[in-house]
Design a protein around this motif. Structure first.
Motif: not given
Length: 418
Positions: A313-319
């Motif tokens: 947070l505040p601006n990313s996610w990943s797989h």
């Protein structure tokens, strides 16, 4: 599209008003309307969140050689991220110290030096001014006019920046986790095979809220649910015994291959990493569940790694999958406008058309992103109505949303109380 919504009893939005709203908010409920659509409050978000917190800015494989750079805009602040002559990744404000002109005008490039196109003031990649012309006089001290630096850290192939004018929030623990959990993927030897940029007519917090729950998935994401098991913790009260048994089975395999999988959290709800299996027999987030790239990343031997989910947070996610990684970046553009950038990473030696098909690589998440865009934009339209009032989150299905909103409220409150 309206950029400011005036409620029937709207007060001017300033720091004290926001503090009052945060203090009075109902726990486990969505936020007041102004948090999602007001220009004044958006400006406060940009000041208190996006100008202070660590932001996911890019990947080191995007700037593999000395002089490679990429640029990023956070509100009015242009940033240059460049691989230095000493191989260090630097971040500078993209603002010349002469008369303020923007220096790097392209999103990506390669340079020997950073040269302002206006009057040719020239900087080393570490930001030091080395040429300003004879016009400045013999007494001109170049050492006083280096590019203004931006806090920059890297770990596991990810680049994070902070625009904080003084010490940014702590991040070391998260970076240690990132380096450990991404070691098998060797992202210095990866490449961005595909990139998409989507503009969503919704507030950035609605974009993040939508990501933090899968309550909506059954009705909205058929492509994604061909591979994804929505639970990311065996302690989830909805998790079945079959799911728990599958997790235990896969963890034994991952342990044998020295693949990290244990749940890690850092700094409260701000950061988390967890590896969870995909559906039985599924090896990647593709339409058929088979690998999208035949050449696996790093030292990975088996594609059966499930999905390592990374939240920052505040601006990313990943797989992170065995054959590729999907990294998402969220950049607010206005109270009701957000840019979502998606990057698909594969091994740098993977050959397009031989090891991977770009269409197949991106198909699931292209569909999912567009579905989420529609959901977010409809959410925004409903929030803008005079009928909107904060509604309750499900503590079982939407606990991730609760965690995000709690983090946001606490972080902004702390900033505004200084």
């Amino acid at each position: 599209m309206a950029t400011r919504i005036k409620g029937r009893n709207r007060r001017p939005i300033d720091r004290e008003v926001v503090l009052d709203m945060l203090a009075q908010r109902t726990p486990d409920y969505s936020l007041e309307q102004a948090f999602y659509n007001d220009q004044d409050l958006f400006d406060i978000d940009m000041e208190g969140i996006f100008s202070q917190q660590w932001l996911f800015a890019g990947l080191t494989c995007e700037i593999p050689k000395k002089g490679n750079y990429l640029t990023l805009d956070i509100g009015d602040n242009g940033i240059i991220i460049v691989r230095g002559d000493d191989d260090t990744v630097y971040a500078h404000h993209n603002t010349c110290r002469h008369r303020g002109s923007k220096i790097c005008l392209e999103h990506r490039g390669k340079v020997a030096k950073l040269v302002c196109p206006y009057h040719q003031w020239t900087y080393n990649t570490d930001g030091q001014l080395i040429y300003a012309g004879q016009e400045m006089g013999i007494d001109f001290d170049k050492t006083k006019f280096s590019l203004k630096p931006v806090h920059c850290r890297t770990a596991g192939g990810y680049i994070y920046i902070s625009l904080a004018s003084s010490a940014p929030p702590p991040i070391d623990d998260f970076l240690v986790d990132m380096a450990h959990y991404l070691e098998p993927y060797d992202l210095e030897n990866a490449k961005v095979a595909v990139e998409s940029v989507m503009i969503e007519e919704a507030n950035w917090k609605l974009v993040i809220e939508n990501n933090r729950e899968c309550y909506h998935c059954d009705a909205s994401h058929p492509e994604l649910l061909g591979s994804l098991l929505e639970w990311d913790d065996t302690h989830d009260p909805r998790a079945s015994e079959e799911f728990k048994a599958l997790v235990a089975e896969k963890q034994l395999l991952w342990h044998e291959d020295n693949i990290p999988y244990e749940h890690k959290s850092a700094y409260g709800n701000r950061n988390r990493i967890v590896r969870m299996p995909l559906k039985m027999g599924v090896h990647s987030m593709t339409m058929d569940g088979k690998v999208a790239c035949k050449k696996l990343l790093g030292r990975i031997k088996s594609p059966d790694l499930g999905s390592m989910r990374i939240l920052h947070l505040p601006n990313s996610w990943s797989h992170a999958l065995g054959d590729h990684i999907i990294a998402f970046q969220v950049i607010p553009l206005g109270p009701q406008l957000t840019k979502v950038v998606t990057k698909w990473l594969v091994h740098k030696d993977a050959a397009e058309g031989v090891d991977y098909d770009p269409v197949n690589l991106r198909k699931v998440w292209d569909a999912t992103n567009d579905q989420d865009r529609i959901l977010g934009e409809n959410n925004q339209l409903g929030v803008n109505s005079q009928a909107y009032t904060p509604g309750p989150y499900s503590k079982t299905f939407e606990f991730g949303v609760i965690n995000f909103v709690d983090w946001y409220a606490e972080t902004l409150q702390n900033h505004l109380s200084i």
